[in-house]
Design a protein around this motif. Structure first.
Motif: not given
Length: 184
Positions: A7, A33, A36, A39, A51-52, A54-55, A58-59
């Motif tokens: 990423y 991005s 993260y 979103d 990338t939303w 992935l955010a 990850e959160q």
């Protein structure tokens, strides 16, 4: 953690391509991005639009270990159930307040966390499910094969946002988790 290296390599490549002018990149979107946060802060352009999700992941993966440590497995299961039950109401409230603003009604962590919570619940209850005769038998019935069709039909209901944002997305999350469980 496995997504981190590719990423950030991708983001670095975009940064360099943007600096040297080989692609148009919004540097502010690149910044969000990298944190993260996309979103909630929608990135500009196609190159960062994905990338939303992935955010959101990850959160969740940053928060869930602390939930498990602070509350233990039993209470964490209850918290996950509350998340799953409250998320449809939150999505519906967001839709009522913000309308079709895609970021708030569909992409934010608070509206997508139930999908990951369903996956966690499946993992936490996997042993019990495997011991349940009813569950194991349902996996072998031909009717179980109708789940992908049901998912498709529900996914086509975006024109009915009150249904889709409340019951629809939640039902799809559970059905997708069951399909994944059936596959593995």
């Amino acid at each position: 953690m496995r997504i981190f290296p590719p990423y950030y390599f991708y983001l670095l490549a975009l940064l360099l391509m943007g600096i040297f002018g080989s692609t148009l990149i919004d540097f502010q979107s690149l910044f969000w991005s990298a944190l993260y946060a996309t979103d909630y802060i929608a990135p500009k352009g196609w190159l960062l639009g994905h990338t939303w999700s992935l955010a959101v992941e990850e959160q969740f993966y940053l928060l869930m270990p602390f939930v498990l440590l602070l509350f233990g497995v039993v209470r964490s299961k209850r918290i996950l159930i509350y998340i799953i039950l409250l998320s449809p109401l939150i999505r519906l409230a967001d839709y009522s307040i913000f309308g079709d603003d895609y970021v708030w009604a569909f992409m934010g962590f608070h509206t997508q966390v139930d999908a990951l919570a369903v996956g966690c619940m499946l993992a936490l209850y996997q042993n019990k499910l495997e011991q349940s005769r009813v569950y194991v038998r349902s996996l072998t019935k031909w009717t179980f094969g109708l789940l992908p069709l049901a998912i498709l039909i529900i996914n086509l209901q975006e024109d009915h946002p009150k249904f889709y944002y409340s019951v629809g997305i939640s039902a799809m999350n559970v059905m997708i988790a069951l399909c994944i469980n059936w596959c593995v």
